[in-house]
Structure formats: structure tokens, C-alpha cells
Motif scaffolding. Structure first.
Motif, PDB file in Angstrom:
ATOM      1  N   THR A   1      -5.615  11.222 -53.995  1.00  0.00           N
ATOM      2  CA  THR A   1      -5.328  12.653 -53.899  1.00  0.00           C
ATOM      3  C   THR A   1      -3.919  12.930 -54.392  1.00  0.00           C
TER       4      THR A   1
ATOM      5  N   SER B   1      -1.199  16.212 -54.904  1.00  0.00           N
ATOM      6  CA  SER B   1      -0.846  17.614 -54.719  1.00  0.00           C
ATOM      7  C   SER B   1       0.529  17.824 -55.325  1.00  0.00           C
TER       8      SER B   1
ATOM      9  N   GLU C   1      -9.125  14.118 -56.051  1.00  0.00           N
ATOM     10  CA  GLU C   1      -8.646  15.418 -55.560  1.00  0.00           C
ATOM     11  C   GLU C   1      -7.338  15.773 -56.236  1.00  0.00           C
TER      12      GLU C   1
ATOM     13  N   HIS D   1      -4.635  19.031 -56.188  1.00  0.00           N
ATOM     14  CA  HIS D   1      -4.185  20.315 -55.649  1.00  0.00           C
ATOM     15  C   HIS D   1      -2.968  20.739 -56.461  1.00  0.00           C
TER      16      HIS D   1
ATOM     17  N   LEU E   1     -12.800  14.400 -61.245  1.00  0.00           N
ATOM     18  CA  LEU E   1     -12.353  15.134 -60.065  1.00  0.00           C
ATOM     19  C   LEU E   1     -13.544  15.648 -59.255  1.00  0.00           C
ATOM     20  N   GLU E   2     -13.437  15.543 -57.920  1.00  0.00           N
ATOM     21  CA  GLU E   2     -14.458  16.070 -57.028  1.00  0.00           C
ATOM     22  C   GLU E   2     -13.968  17.296 -56.259  1.00  0.00           C
ATOM     23  N   VAL E   3     -12.643  17.401 -56.054  1.00  0.00           N
ATOM     24  CA  VAL E   3     -12.053  18.549 -55.371  1.00  0.00           C
ATOM     25  C   VAL E   3     -10.865  19.024 -56.188  1.00  0.00           C
ATOM     26  N   HIS E   4     -10.838  20.328 -56.487  1.00  0.00           N
ATOM     27  CA  HIS E   4      -9.719  20.890 -57.249  1.00  0.00           C
ATOM     28  C   HIS E   4      -9.275  22.182 -56.574  1.00  0.00           C
ATOM     29  N   LYS E   5      -7.955  22.277 -56.326  1.00  0.00           N
ATOM     30  CA  LYS E   5      -7.395  23.450 -55.681  1.00  0.00           C
ATOM     31  C   LYS E   5      -6.276  24.013 -56.540  1.00  0.00           C
TER      32      LYS E   5
END
Length: 392
Positions: free
Chosen positions: A177, A179, A197, A199, A223-227
Motif C-alpha cells: 500500500t 499513500s 493499493e 492512495h 491495482l485493486e484499490v485506488h483513492k
């Protein structure tokens, strides 16, 4: 007055503490450089007890960076780093036993509104064999940072609001992850096979520029989660206007993306449909979340724009936080109702994201009650019965 009271309380508590080891040591109060000596002593206490999770959260009011020039400075002299050759190989065996054991035990490290350099951050990364999570938030002296090499055990890295940051390079690691702020810093990601992930904080256009220039399409596809977080309270400009340019970007296929989170300020009644090209580039998307920061939202009487037809075959959950009852929010719901073939749930919360920053703001304030009324009027007649509608 409160700062002095807090300092006395912490110092008195630590004098009574007789434990030999600590799992966690956390300081959370808006202290600054005027408490330098006391904080130094507290860190010495934690280091001597081989703490595994060390958190120093000195943000102003619990959320905002300290005023420029007033941040607490990380005491490199207490860690044997003031005369260290950072270009040398890891030298844990050359440190005193106390520091050696501390670096070996450390698993989580969090600094917020603490000034430290990239060399010091890299020392922790390369010399702490158990370090898995690292956060540097609002450091004014962090300029360049490199996280390179398969020996790095780091899994979670957060570099937030570091206004002096010019470059962030991550290569050949097993990071999961990331960020980071993408307003000005150059981001380079190469051979990060476990990263799922991302962010990103910044203006929407800057984030996409950084994504398309510093990140390979191969990496984006994993990517599985993108913010995407364009927080006006940090940048001081109306980031929502950047949405109108998102439709002009050719977004690479985000083939593995399962969750997409968008944080924006609610300004007037700007449409959100310009961000749907990111959604449509993610064929496996199962959840979309929109978080709104109330800045100057206005309800208008304009008609909803006609939504484009683009079947979303896997999207099941839609979450809307800070719902105000604007046409822009209703037309976004209609977009998902018409295109999300297997949509199961819509969660709506009228509480805006920024309310937790306002001390004493009641959850059931008049604007929130009105927003909830609009949400019920607009959505209860729009959402079919087979889709669960939850309005908090």
C-alpha cells in the motif's frame, strides 16, 4: 496552558511506568518545537523499552500541519545518526546495544508534523529488519526519498502533505500500500509486484499526470484499490473544478481495480459525471465511494444531464458521504442505477467529511437534517426495491 498540562501529565505518567518492554508508544497532541526537550526524553523512554509501534502525532488540532517553522525536529543525535555516513551499508552492529535492539524490534513508525530528512527516513527503512509500516505526515524538511531493494520489508508507506518533497522513488520492493501527495513531487514506481493499493492526494489533473508519467500501465493494471483525495483544506483551491478535465484523459485499463474512492469538495452544483471515465476503465470494479467536503454547496433547479450508457458488470456497492441533495449527486446516482447491472446496495450519509474537523459541531445540525430530507425525497422514489437503500 493545555500544552503545559499535557506535558506534565505525560512526564508524570512515564515516571510511574516500570515496564521493561512496550508494544506501543503513542503521543497525540499538538505539540511543537517548544516542547523539543520533553519529547526527546519521551522518545528515549520508548527506545529504552524496545517499542514495536512508535507514533508521534503532533498535528495541529489533530488534523492540520503545524505552522511553518514550528514543527518539532527529530533528534538525530539521540539515535546515533548525527555523524552517520548515510551512503554506507547498514551498520546496526556498530550501534550501542540499546539502539541495536530498538531498531531490530521496530515494526510501525509514524511521524506527523515532525521534521526529518530523507536520509533519516531511509536509515529507518534500511536498518529496521522488522519495519512493515511507515508514515511521514507534514514534514517540512523531507525533500527526496528512495525506497529501493528487495531486502526492504516495508509493506505500507504513507508520505502525506510534505510540501518540500521533490521526488519519491520506489523500486524492487514488496510494498503493498502506498499513500502519497502527488501535487508537485515526481513519483517513480518500478517493479513493485505486490502493490495493490494506491492512495493519491492532490489535484485530480496532477494525480493523473503523475500516474500516467511515473507509473507504468502494467503496474496500474495490478491495482485493486485506488483513492484520489483532492482535499481543499490542504491546497486552498477549488479542486472540484479539475473534474471537468478528467474526461479529456485517456485512462489506462485498470483491469484488477475492485474499489475506487474519490474525495472532493462540494462546491456549488458541479457535475461528477466527468469522473466516470476512470470508473469505466475498471471493468472489475465492485465498489465506488464518494466523500464530499462541504465548502459552498448549492442546490440548483437545473435538469439532470443525460448519462452515458456503459454497462458496469460487477459494481455492487455505491457509497455517498456528504450527500447534500444537489442535482449533481442525483445524476451520479442515476448513472449507477442505469449502468450497474448487479448493484445491490446504496449507502448515503449526509454528514460531510470535513465535519470532524469542526470542534463541537453536532451530528444533527440543521444543514445535515435538511440534507437528509433531500436524500430521502430524491432517492426513495428513484431506487428500485431490489436495491438496498440505506440513508444514515
Amino acid at each position: 496552558m493545555y500544552m503545559k498540562k499535557y506535558i506534565r501529565w505525560v512526564s508524570r505518567t512515564l515516571k510511574m511506568c516500570k515496564v521493561e518492554r512496550l508494544d506501543q508508544f503513542r503521543i497525540s497532541f499538538d505539540l511543537n518545537k517548544f516542547a523539543q526537550h520533553k519529547i526527546d526524553r519521551w522518545l528515549e523512554f520508548a527506545v529504552a523499552r524496545q517499542v514495536q509501534r512508535l507514533e508521534l502525532d503532533l498535528l495541529d488540532g489533530g488534523d492540520l500541519p503545524q505552522y511553518s517553522g514550528s514543527c518539532y525536529n527529530f533528534p538525530v543525535q539521540h539515535f546515533g545518526l548525527n555523524d552517520y555516513d548515510y551512503s554506507a551499508q547498514p551498520r546496526l552492529n556498530k550501534l550501542p546495544p540499546l539502539l541495536h535492539n530498538f531498531f531490530k524490534s521496530l515494526k510501525v513508525l509514524l511521524f506527523k508534523s515532525v521534521n526529518l530528512t530523507g536520509e533519516v527516513v531511509e536509515f529507518f527503512i534500511y536498518n529496521c529488519p522488522s519495519l512493515e509500516e511507515l508514515t511521514v505526515h507534514a514534514s517540512e524538511t523531507l525533500v527526496n526519498l528512495q525506497v529501493v531493494g528487495p531486502s526492504v520489508k516495508l509493506k505500507y508507506l504513507s508520505i502525506w502533505y510534505c510540501i518540500a518533497l521533490k521526488s519519491l522513488k520506489i523500486c524492487d520492493t514488496n510494498l503493498v500500500t502506498l499513500s502519497t501527495t502527488l501535487s508537485a513531487a515526481r513519483l517513480v514506481l518500478v517493479n513493485v509486484p505486490m502493490l495493490i493499493e494506491l492512495h493519491a492526494l492532490g489535484f485530480p489533473t496532477n494525480i493523473l499526470d503523475a500516474m500516467l508519467s511515473g507509473i507504468s500501465s502494467c503496474l496500474l493494471s495490478q491495482l485493486e484499490v485506488h483513492k484520489i483525495n483532492s482535499d481543499i483544506t490542504i491546497f486552498g483551491k477549488h479542486c472540484e473544478y479539475g473534474l471537468v478535465y478528467l474526461g479529456k484523459y485517456k485512462i489506462p485499463q485498470l483491469t484488477m481495480l475492485k474499489k475506487f474512492v474519490l474525495v472532493l469538495e462540494a462546491w456549488e452544483d458541479r457535475t461528477f459525471l466527468d469522473c466516470t471515465n476512470v470508473i469505466e476503465a475498471a471493468p472489475q470494479l465492485t465498489e465506488f465511494e464518494l466523500n464530499l467536503v462541504w465548502i459552498n454547496p448549492k442546490r440548483s433547479k437545473r435538469e439532470c444531464r443525460k448519462v452515458a450508457s456503459c454497462p458496469l458488470h460487477h459494481l455492487k456497492v455505491l457509497k455517498l458521504y456528504g450527500y447534500y441533495g444537489r442535482t449533481s449527486e442525483l445524476e451520479l446516482v442515476r448513472y449507477f442505477l442505469e449502468n450497474a447491472i448487479v448493484l445491490e446496495k446504496i449507502l448515503v450519509d449526509p454528514i460531510p467529511l470535513a465535519f470532524f474537523r469542526i470542534e463541537g459541531e453536532p451530528r444533527e445540525s440543521k444543514p445535515v437534517r435538511i440534507a437528509r430530507k433531500y436524500a430521502k425525497l430524491q432517492l426513495e422514489r428513484e431506487v428500485p426495491s431490489h436495491i438496498e437503500l440505506v440513508i444514515l
